[in-house]
Design a protein around this motif. Structure first.
Motif, short mmCIF file in Angstrom:
data_model
loop_
_atom_site.label_atom_id
_atom_site.label_comp_id
_atom_site.label_asym_id
_atom_site.label_seq_id
_atom_site.Cartn_x
_atom_site.Cartn_y
_atom_site.Cartn_z
N GLU A 165 31.83 18.71 -17.65
CA GLU A 165 31.96 17.75 -16.57
C GLU A 165 30.62 17.68 -15.83
O GLU A 165 30.15 18.71 -15.30
CB GLU A 165 33.06 18.19 -15.61
N LEU A 166 29.99 16.52 -15.83
CA LEU A 166 28.73 16.37 -15.12
C LEU A 166 28.97 16.48 -13.62
O LEU A 166 29.82 15.80 -13.06
CB LEU A 166 28.09 15.02 -15.45
N LEU A 167 28.19 17.33 -12.96
CA LEU A 167 28.35 17.57 -11.54
C LEU A 167 27.27 16.87 -10.71
O LEU A 167 27.56 16.24 -9.71
CB LEU A 167 28.33 19.07 -11.25
N MET A 168 26.02 17.01 -11.13
CA MET A 168 24.90 16.45 -10.38
C MET A 168 23.64 16.64 -11.21
O MET A 168 23.69 17.19 -12.31
CB MET A 168 24.74 17.16 -9.03
N SER A 169 22.53 16.18 -10.69
CA SER A 169 21.23 16.41 -11.31
C SER A 169 20.32 17.10 -10.30
O SER A 169 20.44 16.88 -9.09
CB SER A 169 20.59 15.10 -11.76
N GLU A 170 19.42 17.95 -10.81
CA GLU A 170 18.48 18.67 -9.95
C GLU A 170 17.05 18.33 -10.36
O GLU A 170 16.74 18.28 -11.55
CB GLU A 170 18.71 20.18 -10.05
N GLU A 171 16.21 18.11 -9.37
CA GLU A 171 14.80 17.86 -9.64
C GLU A 171 14.12 19.16 -10.10
O GLU A 171 14.52 20.26 -9.71
CB GLU A 171 14.10 17.33 -8.39
#
Length: 303
Positions: A165-171
């Protein structure tokens, strides 16, 4: 635990002792040492291995070298055997009759700044199900081995038999010694890093030399196998590293400086769990993780 559980397939009965025998061989890389560890004779353990291979109809161990190597099929069976033993041990643990902990693994940084809010919210909303956060230095944080019920992972997840499950993206950020010349820059580029050795976590890291063009790659790489070794190599001035925006809050140190990496794609953060029957609280965990991220205001949308 007595090895009295049996699974019948065709004309062979698989018992827990078969799984334990194969895992001992896989870990020791030598039948004689594995036999001594299991208090068995070497011929008896060799017969057990042959029985397992005959059941699958394929070689699980390459015997062409002195140090035994698992075949591709052997590595797959090893992971499944670990997961099966873990499931049995969890099911038969008397402590589990009072509560069934939900084991959440991660190889590093967990859920970043959202980790503590997640744990607090879980304790408030699900007091009867302990949430155990476990750091495990493994590509899937022990998920494929049955050490955890779910895992917080970064980057592409390629292991078979997992749902994500995709939660977020981080730089991405660059991690460097405080006295590095790069620390004077407000933002760093991949080209800026080419003159420096790069620390690569080959077990659970998200950075490889493929981030750079073949003709402009860093001068050298220092390979490590866990986050602690990675941080030490950087703090000692032996290399610089690339991580994500979750790392500064979890791994602050006076010898380290973090700077944004300007020209590399963000890293996806996913929640993963095994397909099929699993811990009944996993859907609750998925929902709560999304709620916590939304409440904290994650920098990038999850959907």
């Amino acid at each position: 635990m007595r090895d009295c559980l049996r699974l019948c397939f065709s004309d062979m009965t698989i018992e827990l002792r078969h799984l334990r025998a194969f895992l001992a061989i896989a870990e020791e890389g030598n039948v004689t040492r594995a036999a001594a560890r299991l208090h068995l004779s070497q011929p008896a353990l060799s017969r057990t291995l042959r029985q397992i291979e005959e059941h699958f109809g394929t070689r699980l161990v390459d015997r062409s070298t002195h140090h035994l190597q698992l075949t591709a099929e052997g590595r797959t069976f090893r992971d499944k055997a670990l997961a099966a033993l873990s499931a049995v041990e969890t099911a038969l643990d008397p402590r589990g009759l009072k509560s069934w902990p939900l084991r959440l693994g991660h190889p590093w940084a967990a859920l970043g700044d959202h980790t503590i809010p997640l744990l607090r919210r879980w304790d408030e909303t699900h007091p009867g199900t302990p949430l155990e956060l476990l750091r495990i230095d493994d590509r899937t944080a022990g998920l494929t081995q049955g050490k955890v019920d779910a895992a917080l992972l970064r980057g592409e997840v390629t292991a078979a038999g997992l749902r994500t499950e995709l939660l977020m993206s981080e730089e991405r950020v660059v991690v460097m010694p405080a006295d590095s010349p790069l620390a004077t820059l407000p933002r760093v580029t991949l080209a800026d890093l080419a003159a420096h050795p790069i620390a690569l976590n080959t077990v659970s890291g998200t950075t490889t030399m493929d981030m750079w063009p073949p003709t402009a790659r860093p001068v050298a790489a220092i390979e490590v196998t866990n986050t602690d070794e990675w941080l030490i190599a950087i703090a000692a001035g032996r290399a610089v590293g690339i991580s994500t925006s979750a790392t500064p809050s979890h791994h602050t140190h006076p010898s380290l400086v973090f700077r944004p990496l300007a020209d590399a794609p963000a890293i996806p953060v996913v929640l993963a769990w095994r397909e099929g029957l699993g811990h009944p609280a996993i859907p609750n965990l998925v929902a709560l993780v999304h709620q916590v991220i939304a409440a904290d205001g994650a920098g990038r949308p999850t959907r």
